[in-house]
Design an enzyme around this catalytic site. Structure first.
Site, PDB file in Angstrom:
ATOM      1  N   GLU A 123     -11.058  -6.692  -0.633  1.00 54.97           N
ATOM      2  CA  GLU A 123     -11.047  -6.077  -1.959  1.00 54.97           C
ATOM      3  C   GLU A 123     -10.693  -7.120  -3.029  1.00 54.97           C
ATOM      4  O   GLU A 123      -9.981  -8.076  -2.728  1.00 54.97           O
ATOM      5  CB  GLU A 123     -10.061  -4.894  -1.995  1.00 54.97           C
ATOM      6  N   ARG A 170       4.468   2.076  17.169  1.00 57.70           N
ATOM      7  CA  ARG A 170       5.047   1.190  18.188  1.00 57.70           C
ATOM      8  C   ARG A 170       6.259   1.845  18.841  1.00 57.70           C
ATOM      9  O   ARG A 170       6.424   1.834  20.033  1.00 57.70           O
ATOM     10  CB  ARG A 170       5.503  -0.126  17.537  1.00 57.70           C
ATOM     11  N   GLY A 193       5.948   5.085   9.714  1.00 61.58           N
ATOM     12  CA  GLY A 193       7.088   4.572   8.944  1.00 61.58           C
ATOM     13  C   GLY A 193       7.440   5.575   7.854  1.00 61.58           C
ATOM     14  O   GLY A 193       7.173   6.774   7.973  1.00 61.58           O
ATOM     15  N   ARG A 194       8.037   5.051   6.791  1.00 61.76           N
ATOM     16  CA  ARG A 194       8.495   5.938   5.709  1.00 61.76           C
ATOM     17  C   ARG A 194       7.351   6.739   5.108  1.00 61.76           C
ATOM     18  O   ARG A 194       7.464   7.949   4.894  1.00 61.76           O
ATOM     19  CB  ARG A 194       9.156   5.109   4.597  1.00 61.76           C
ATOM     20  N   ILE A 195       6.227   6.067   4.826  1.00 63.75           N
ATOM     21  CA  ILE A 195       5.119   6.778   4.161  1.00 63.75           C
ATOM     22  C   ILE A 195       4.447   7.725   5.153  1.00 63.75           C
ATOM     23  O   ILE A 195       4.095   8.861   4.796  1.00 63.75           O
ATOM     24  CB  ILE A 195       4.114   5.762   3.560  1.00 63.75           C
ATOM     25  N   HIS A 255      -7.401   0.986  -4.770  1.00 60.76           N
ATOM     26  CA  HIS A 255      -6.032   0.592  -4.406  1.00 60.76           C
ATOM     27  C   HIS A 255      -5.010   1.111  -5.437  1.00 60.76           C
ATOM     28  O   HIS A 255      -4.292   0.323  -6.067  1.00 60.76           O
ATOM     29  CB  HIS A 255      -5.929  -0.934  -4.250  1.00 60.76           C
ATOM     30  N   ILE A 256      -4.970   2.436  -5.570  1.00 62.42           N
ATOM     31  CA  ILE A 256      -4.090   3.039  -6.584  1.00 62.42           C
ATOM     32  C   ILE A 256      -3.082   4.024  -5.989  1.00 62.42           C
ATOM     33  O   ILE A 256      -2.515   4.840  -6.719  1.00 62.42           O
ATOM     34  CB  ILE A 256      -4.906   3.747  -7.694  1.00 62.42           C
ATOM     35  N   ALA A 314      -3.362   2.213   3.762  1.00 60.54           N
ATOM     36  CA  ALA A 314      -2.472   1.141   4.227  1.00 60.54           C
ATOM     37  C   ALA A 314      -2.940  -0.219   3.706  1.00 60.54           C
ATOM     38  O   ALA A 314      -2.455  -0.683   2.665  1.00 60.54           O
ATOM     39  CB  ALA A 314      -2.395   1.171   5.740  1.00 60.54           C
ATOM     40  N   ARG A 315      -3.870  -0.823   4.372  1.00 59.07           N
ATOM     41  CA  ARG A 315      -4.389  -2.132   3.964  1.00 59.07           C
ATOM     42  C   ARG A 315      -5.821  -2.271   4.424  1.00 59.07           C
ATOM     43  O   ARG A 315      -6.197  -1.774   5.494  1.00 59.07           O
ATOM     44  CB  ARG A 315      -3.600  -3.267   4.629  1.00 59.07           C
TER      45      ARG A 315
HETATM   46  C1  8YV Z   1       0.538  -2.184  -4.650  1.00 62.48           C
HETATM   47  C2  8YV Z   1       0.678  -1.629  -2.161  1.00 62.48           C
HETATM   48  O1  8YV Z   1       0.012  -1.534  -5.736  1.00 62.48           O
HETATM   49  O2  8YV Z   1       3.031  -1.570  -2.128  1.00 62.48           O
HETATM   50  C3  8YV Z   1       1.997  -1.893  -1.541  1.00 62.48           C
HETATM   51  O3  8YV Z   1       2.023  -2.421  -0.418  1.00 62.48           O
HETATM   52  O4  8YV Z   1      -0.309  -1.764  -1.549  1.00 62.48           O
HETATM   53  C4  8YV Z   1       0.576  -1.167  -3.567  1.00 62.48           C
HETATM   54  O5  8YV Z   1       1.594  -0.259  -3.841  1.00 62.48           O
HETATM   55  C5  8YV Z   1      -0.245  -3.454  -4.445  1.00 62.48           C
HETATM   56  O6  8YV Z   1      -0.005  -4.079  -3.246  1.00 62.48           O
HETATM   57  C6  8YV Z   1       0.033  -4.420  -5.572  1.00 62.48           C
HETATM   58  O7  8YV Z   1       1.067  -5.290  -5.316  1.00 62.48           O
END
Ligand code: 8YV
Length: 344
Positions: free
Chosen positions: A284, A194, A171-173, A302-303, A254-255
Site C-alpha cells: 500500500e 499463538r 490480542g487486544r483488538i 488504512h483508516i 491488521a497489515r
Molecule cells: C496507523 C495502524 O494509522 O496502529 C497501527 O498499527 O496500522 C494504524 O493505526 C498507521 O499505522 C499509521 O501509523
C-alpha cells in the site's frame, strides 16, 4: 528519574542545547507545539512522504523521531544516524521497525497500544458487516443508476447475528472485536492465536481456541487481527482460502502482507469465498489490480484507527514516549524496554 536515556551517545544533550527531534509526517499542530516546548523540532507540515535517503538526511543530528508506519527504521537508517536514541511510532503495529537492529544499537522503540483498540475494533466490525451485507457493492449499484426495481434476491448476503465469528490473532483488538460479536450480535466466537487466552477472558465471550484449520473451516466471518512478521506473511493464501466456506467473508484490519492479495482477488473472482473487506494491502498505497476489478470486496485506505479522538490520542502517546525518553521519566509504552539505561 534522571534523563531516561542519559547514557546514550550525546545528541543535543546537556550543554549542547535542547535535543533535536524529527516529526516525520504531519500531525496535530497541538502535538507539534507540545514537542516544541521540550525540543528543537523539525516537523513536516506539508506531510511529504520522505524517500529513504531523505529520511536518513532529515534524521541527521536528531536524538528522537516521531514516526508512522510509512517510515522504515532499520540498520541502515540507524547506522547513518548513530546519535538517534528513540523512535516513537504513532501506531500500535511496528513492523516498520527492525527491533533487533534497534536493540543492537541501544535505540529505544515505542508504539501506541491501547488508545486505538476500541476504535479499530469498531471499524473491523463495520467492515465485516459491510462485506457480509454487501453494503459497498450495493451502494455502487444504486449510485450508478442501475436500480430500477426491487427483487427478492437483490444483494442478499449472509447474517452476522448468530453466525460464527473467527478471529486470527486474539490480542487486544481481536478481543474487542470478539466482544462486539459475542455480546452485541450473539455470535459464536472461535479464535486461533499463538497462545490461548486465560479462562477468565475466554468465558464471558464463550470464545473457543481452535487450530487454524478449524478456524478456516468453521468461520462464517473471519477477521484478521495479528501482527505482521515473517511468520505471518501470507498467513492467508490460496491454500487457506480453499479451506473456507464458499459463503464466508474475510476481513483484514491488521497489515498488508498477511493476506496474499493476488490469491484473494482470484478467490473472490471465482466466488470461492463470498466477500472480503480490506483496510490494509500488500505494498500500500498501491492496491493489487485484481482487487479493484472484483465487486465483492470492500476496500478502505488504512483508516481503521481514523477517528479524530483516537488519532489525537495516538499522537499524544507517541509524544509522551519521546518526551519521557529524552527528558525525564519512564516512556509509557516501550517496545524494547530492555535498552533503557543500557550504555551503548
Ligand atoms: C496507523 C495502524 O494509522 O496502529 C497501527 O498499527 O496500522 C494504524 O493505526 C498507521 O499505522 C499509521 O501509523
Amino acid at each position: 528519574m534522571a534523563d531516561a536515556m542519559s547514557s546514550r551517545a550525546s545528541a543535543g544533550g546537556p550543554g549542547e542545547g535542547r535535543p533535536r527531534v524529527l516529526i516525520a509526517r504531519a500531525v496535530f499542530p497541538q502535538v507539534v507545539q507540545r514537542l516544541r516546548a521540550h525540543f528543537e523540532v523539525e516537523d513536516n507540515p506539508d506531510d511529504t512522504v520522505y524517500t529513504r535517503a531523505e529520511l536518513i538526511e532529515r534524521l541527521r543530528g536528531k536524538a528522537g523521531a516521531l514516526t508512522t508506519g510509512s517510515e522504515r527504521i532499520d540498520a541502515e537508517v540507524l547506522d547513518a544516524n548513530p546519535q538517534l536514541r528513540v523512535v516513537a511510532n504513532m501506531a500500535v503495529g511496528y513492523n516498520n521497525f527492525d527491533i533487533p537492529a534497534c536493540n543492537a544499537r541501544g535505540v529505544l522503540a515505542t508504539n501506541t497500544p491501547d488508545v486505538l483498540t476500541e476504535t479499530t475494533a469498531d471499524f473491523g466490525f463495520a467492515l465485516m458487516m459491510a462485506a457480509a451485507r454487501r453494503i459497498a457493492e450495493s451502494e455502487h449499484f444504486l449510485r450508478s443508476g442501475q436500480w430500477s426495481r426491487w427483487s427478492y434476491d437483490m444483494y442478499t448476503g449472509s447474517d452476522v447475528h448468530g453466525a460464527t465469528l473467527g478471529i486470527l490473532g486474539m490480542g487486544r483488538i481481536g478481543q474487542a472485536i470478539a466482544r462486539r460479536g459475542a455480546l452485541g450480535f450473539g455470535m459464536r466466537v472461535i479464535y486461533h492465536n499463538r497462545s490461548r487466552l486465560a479462562p477468565e477472558l475466554e468465558a464471558p465471550l464463550g470464545a473457543r481456541h481452535v487450530d487454524k484449520a478449524t478456524l478456516l473451516r468453521e468461520s462464517d466471518h473471519l477477521v484478521l487481527v495479528l501482527p505482521y512478521s515473517a511468520q505471518s506473511h501470507h498467513a492467508i493464501g490460496a491454500a487457506e482460502l480453499a479451506q473456507m466456506k464458499p459463503t464466508a467473508t474475510l476481513t483484514n484490519v491488521a497489515r498488508g502482507g498477511i493476506v496474499d492479495d493476488a490469491a484473494l482477488a482470484q478467490a473472490l473472482r471465482e466466488r470461492r469465498i463470498a466477500a472480503a473487506a480490506l483496510d490494509v494491502f500488500e505494498g500500500e498505497p498501491s492496491v493489487h489490480p485484481g482487487l479493484l476489478e472484483v465487486p465483492n470486496v470492500v476496500l478502505t485506505p488504512h483508516i481503521a484507527s481514523a477517528t479524530v479522538a483516537t488519532r489525537r490520542a495516538m499522537a499524544e502517546l507517541a509524544a509522551d514516549n519521546l518526551i519521557a525518553a529524552l527528558t525525564a521519566g519512564a516512556p509509557p509504552t516501550p517496545i524494547n524496554p530492555e535498552v533503557l539505561g543500557r550504555p551503548r
